[in-house]
Design an enzyme around this catalytic site. Sequence first.
Site, PDB file in Angstrom:
ATOM      1  NE  ARG A  97      19.251  23.930  11.444  1.00  0.00           N
ATOM      2  CZ  ARG A  97      20.890  23.453  10.410  1.00  0.00           C
ATOM      3  NH1 ARG A  97      21.008  23.363   9.144  1.00  0.00           N
ATOM      4  NH2 ARG A  97      21.607  24.465  11.009  1.00  0.00           N
TER       5      ARG A  97
ATOM      6  CG  HIS B  35      24.518  14.085   3.270  1.00  0.00           C
ATOM      7  ND1 HIS B  35      23.567  13.950   3.927  1.00  0.00           N
ATOM      8  CD2 HIS B  35      25.110  15.056   3.209  1.00  0.00           C
ATOM      9  CE1 HIS B  35      23.024  15.123   4.808  1.00  0.00           C
ATOM     10  NE2 HIS B  35      24.605  15.339   3.843  1.00  0.00           N
TER      11      HIS B  35
ATOM     12  CG  LEU C 226      25.615  11.261   5.939  1.00  0.00           C
ATOM     13  CD1 LEU C 226      26.402  10.360   5.569  1.00  0.00           C
ATOM     14  CD2 LEU C 226      25.627  12.352   5.612  1.00  0.00           C
TER      15      LEU C 226
END
Length: 282
Positions: free
Chosen positions: A189, A37, A33
Site C-alpha cells: 500500500r 516479500h 512486491l
Amino acid sequence: MIIYKRIADIQKRLMDAGAQGLSTGFVPTMGALHSGHISLIAKAKKDTDIVVCSIFVNPMQFNDPEDFEKYPVTIDADIYLLEKAGCTILFLPAVEEIYPEGLKKNVQFKVGFIETILDGKYRPGHFQGVCQVVHRLLEIITPRKIYLGQKDFQQCMVIKKMAAIYFPLLEIIICPTVREISGLAMSSRNKRLTATQKQQASEIFKTLLFIKKHIRPGFLNNLLQTALQNLQAKGFRVDYIAIANAHNLQLLDTWDGKEKTVALIAAFLDEVRLIDNMMISE
Ligand code: PAF
C-alpha cells in the site's frame, strides 16, 4: 522461474518434486512486491528446495470495494524481482481458478475472538476472507513451510489458528518486518503514497518507538491517549492504537511489567490505510 496459472499444472510439477523428495516453501502474496516479500523468498530459499510464490489479489478479503480496486498491481516488476531473488515457481491464478463456484463464503473458519478485535473489528469479514484464500492455496500447493511477515501480526495469528485445524503438519515461519530507512514498514500500500506522505507515514513507527520507550507497569490509558493525540496531530485518522498480550492478542489496559506485549497501530494517511506493530516488552 516457471509461471503457472492453472492448478492442474502447478500440482503436476509439485507432485513430481515431492516424488523426488524435494521440500516446498510457500510465500503467499497479493503482488506489488517489495523487499519485505523478497526477504520471505530468501528465507524460504534457505530452508527448502522449491520456493513457490503466489500472487493473487483476493477479492474475498476486501471489505472496502474501493480498496480492492485501488490495490496496486505491478506484475512485470514483481516477476523481475522474483526471478532475481531465485524464486522457483510463481503461481498466478485467475479468480475463477481459485473460486470456481464464484465469490462465496462456503466455510466459517473457527479462529475465535482474534478475528473480532483490531483489524477484525474495523474490517469485518477480512480475516475470514484471508482464511478462505490461504486455506485454498495451501490445499493446492501443500507446502512443508509457509512464510509470513510479522508486519501483519494479527493475520499471522489468524493463519496459525486456521492452519492448526486444517494443516497441523504445516510449519509457519514468521519473518521480521522490513523497514525503509525512515522506519516505515514496507507495504504494498506504500505504493499509493507520495514521497512526502511516505516520510509522514514513518510517524507510525515513531509512535511505536514512543510507546516502547515510555511503557511502565500500571495503567496504559495515558500512554495510549498521548500516542493517539501525537498521531492525530500529524494528520492521521486512527482506527486503533493498542497494546496486547503478544501470545494471545488479549487487549491490555494495564500491564504487570512482565507480560510479553505488542503494540499495534492502524491509521489512515489520506485514503491509504497503514498498519504496523512492535514488540514492546519481550
Ligand atoms: O498478506 C497478504 O498479502 C494477504 O493477506 C495473503 C496472506 C496473501 C492472503 O491473500
